[in-house]
Scaffold this active site. Structure first.
Site, PDB file in Angstrom:
ATOM      1  N   ASP A  59       0.814  -1.510  -0.315  1.00  0.00           N
ATOM      2  CA  ASP A  59      -0.511  -0.138   0.019  1.00  0.00           C
ATOM      3  C   ASP A  59       0.961   0.926   0.024  1.00  0.00           C
ATOM      4  O   ASP A  59       1.710   1.421   1.039  1.00  0.00           O
ATOM      5  CB  ASP A  59      -0.866  -0.059   1.294  1.00  0.00           C
ATOM      6  CG  ASP A  59      -1.807   1.200   1.512  1.00  0.00           C
ATOM      7  OD1 ASP A  59      -1.839   2.030   0.143  1.00  0.00           O
ATOM      8  OD2 ASP A  59      -3.323  -0.023   1.504  1.00  0.00           O
ATOM      9  N   SER A 111      -7.027   4.006  -1.830  1.00  0.00           N
ATOM     10  CA  SER A 111      -6.970   2.262  -1.292  1.00  0.00           C
ATOM     11  C   SER A 111      -8.243   1.569  -2.229  1.00  0.00           C
ATOM     12  O   SER A 111      -8.800   0.512  -2.644  1.00  0.00           O
ATOM     13  CB  SER A 111      -6.222   1.910  -0.372  1.00  0.00           C
ATOM     14  OG  SER A 111      -4.875   2.364  -0.318  1.00  0.00           O
ATOM     15  N   ASP A 332       2.317   2.998   3.748  1.00  0.00           N
ATOM     16  CA  ASP A 332       1.051   3.900   3.321  1.00  0.00           C
ATOM     17  C   ASP A 332       0.877   4.544   4.395  1.00  0.00           C
ATOM     18  O   ASP A 332       1.063   5.406   4.648  1.00  0.00           O
ATOM     19  CB  ASP A 332      -0.244   3.286   2.888  1.00  0.00           C
ATOM     20  CG  ASP A 332      -1.536   4.630   2.823  1.00  0.00           C
ATOM     21  OD1 ASP A 332      -1.103   5.240   1.741  1.00  0.00           O
ATOM     22  OD2 ASP A 332      -2.097   4.149   3.858  1.00  0.00           O
ATOM     23  N   HIS A 375      -1.152   2.646  -5.280  1.00  0.00           N
ATOM     24  CA  HIS A 375      -0.281   4.544  -5.578  1.00  0.00           C
ATOM     25  C   HIS A 375       0.534   4.970  -4.640  1.00  0.00           C
ATOM     26  O   HIS A 375       1.349   4.231  -4.206  1.00  0.00           O
ATOM     27  CB  HIS A 375      -1.640   5.023  -4.947  1.00  0.00           C
ATOM     28  CG  HIS A 375      -2.069   5.287  -3.136  1.00  0.00           C
ATOM     29  ND1 HIS A 375      -1.700   5.616  -2.420  1.00  0.00           N
ATOM     30  CD2 HIS A 375      -3.348   4.612  -2.233  1.00  0.00           C
ATOM     31  CE1 HIS A 375      -1.712   5.202  -1.138  1.00  0.00           C
ATOM     32  NE2 HIS A 375      -2.508   4.089  -1.354  1.00  0.00           N
TER      33      HIS A 375
END
Ligand code: MG
Ligand code: ZN
Length: 456
Positions: A59, A111, A332, A375
């Site tokens: 993530d 996400s 993340d 991302h």
């Protein structure tokens, strides 16, 4: 004619002689040209069939996160496990701009929308979990397609298992924060409103064979409607055939025959490393503190290995193998907190889990392993502390690495960044994810590899 005949003879002679010459040359150059690495790439190019797919999601794992992890842990010239995978590409990450009433791209995804794209093959609006933009229609996921065709399925994360990334494989809600029964944002998704329920309830109702991660707190709430009214989500999961466990020791020793729900923390699993977050001033050079995860919580590698052996054992002698998604969630979360040590520690832990997947794929060659991210994130490697917030790390090779964070105003959480992210693959059909891809292509590659595409 005569000329023609002579020409043919000459051509034949040239072919024969040429062939001989090539033969001699080939013998001489049997070891090949050492400057040409084509053969290394070729050795990893394999066609199908595919029996198992393991999808690793870091993530927020953009190339900066990968580089920072590599620099800190192994040095700038070191190579992570994922770096060694030769079949590499990039993936575009964007959502649909539903919030502005448009089906056109919104360039920075969260996400939930990102995960929906690879889990269902369809772009959607921000915050949606495998739910169609504008219509709220549930979108069928890879895990659900695989279950229908007789594959075993697993879902592993260091996040709450009700977090967006694991949720996209097993739940359908309009708002990602609809994680537990009673969460106000559930609205029409609530069972009391005739919906499918919160993500925790849908996980309990799902056909997943194995779910491992954090998020126990979301399973302790009471179900408001349906056959399990008044029961907790844990009790509902047990009634529907899950053994529910809560510690690393229980995971390591589990030998039951039921489906398995492992909830190893109230919320997210504790990050492996910690350190000073980036600051506006007063930062000092630091080494990251390691070993922060309590012993009763399993590591991502531990969960991944257990998941693989659990799913593989149950696939033995069966026509179909398994689909497993593994998320490293803390990369993340570390970046959101502008905390480079947390971010890097989770990157290193994620890479170790990838290694476990590759080791299995080497023994079980009909396994496709895909390593990618959802991302981009905040966090840049800078020459000096010139960003809004900075941290200075002394890497394992003894050098200073300055990390800067500047995608949030004031002290709010750092924001995602709209950048393409890496995809690196290994095993049969891995070549299908080379070059620049869209996240929806990951869905296509997996459903085609497992031959589970829904019939139209
Ligand atoms: Mg996530
Ligand atoms: Zn995030």
């Amino acid at each position: 004619m005569k000329f023609g005949t002579r020409l043919i003879v000459a051509v034949l002679a040239a072919v024969v002689l040429g062939g001989a010459a090539v033969g001699v040359a080939a013998k001489k150059k049997k070891k090949g040209d050492p400057t040409d690495k084509t053969v290394n790439v070729k050795s990893q190019l394999k066609p199908g069939p595919v029996r198992n797919v393991i999808l690793f999601i870091g993530d927020g794992m953009d190339e900066t996160a990968v580089t920072a992890g590599r620099n800190y842990h192994l040095g700038a010239n070191g190579r992570l496990m994922m770096d060694r995978l030769k079949l590499a590409g990039s993936v575009t990450t964007y959502a649909m701009n539903e919030l502005m009433g448009s089906k056109k791209p919104f360039y920075v995804t969260d996400s939930a929308a990102s995960g929906t794209a690879w889990a269902t093959g369809q772009k959607t609006g921000l915050f949606r979990i495998s739910s169609e933009a504008f219509t709220d229609k549930p979108l069928t996921t890879i895990a659900e397609l695989a279950q229908r065709r007789g594959y075993r399925t697993g879902n592993v994360s260091t996040d709450s298992v009700t977090g967006a990334t694991p949720a996209v494989q097993m739940a359908h809600v309009r708002m990602r924060n609809c994680q537990a029964p009673g969460d106000g944002v559930c609205l029409t998704d609530a069972k009391s409103e005739g919906g499918l329920g919160s993500i925790a309830e849908q996980a309990a109702d799902s056909k997943m064979d194995l779910i491992l991660g954090g998020g126990r707190g979301d399973f302790e709430g009471t179900i408001p409607a349906g056959p399990d009214t008044g029961k907790t989500v844990i009790e509902s999961a047990q009634r529907q055939g899950f053994d529910v466990i809560g510690t690393k020791a229980e995971l390591d020793s589990y030998s039951g025959k039921k489906r398995l729900l492992g909830l190893f923390a109230d919320g997210t699993i504790t990050p492996e490393w910690n350190g000073q977050p980036a600051m506006r001033e007063g930062f000092v050079a630091q080494r990251c503190e390691t070993g922060k995860r309590p012993a009763e919580q399993p590591s991502l590698t531990n969960m991944t290995k257990r998941a693989i052996s659990f799913l593989n054992k149950r696939s033995k002698g069966k026509k179909k193998g398994f689909f497993l998604q593994v998320e490293g969630a803390g990369i993340d979360k570390g970046a959101h907190a502008a905390n480079p040590c947390r971010q890097i520690g989770e990157l290193v832990a994620f890479d170790a889990a990838v290694k476990a997947g590759i080791q299995f794929a080497k023994k079980s060659p009909r396994t496709l392993v895909i390593v990618t991210a959802d991302h981009g994130q905040s966090g840049q490697i800078l020459p000096g502390p010139g960003a809004d917030k900075s941290a200075i790390l002394i890497t394992n090779e003894g050098e200073r690495m300055v990390m800067g964070y500047a995608t949030a105003k004031n002290d709010s959480s750092q924001e995602h960044a709209g950048i393409t992210v890496p995809v690196r693959s290994f095993g049969p059909r891995a070549a299908n994810l080379m070059g620049l891809k869209n996240q929806t292509d990951i869905f296509d590659v997996i459903v085609d590899a497992l031959k589970i595409r829904a019939k139209k």
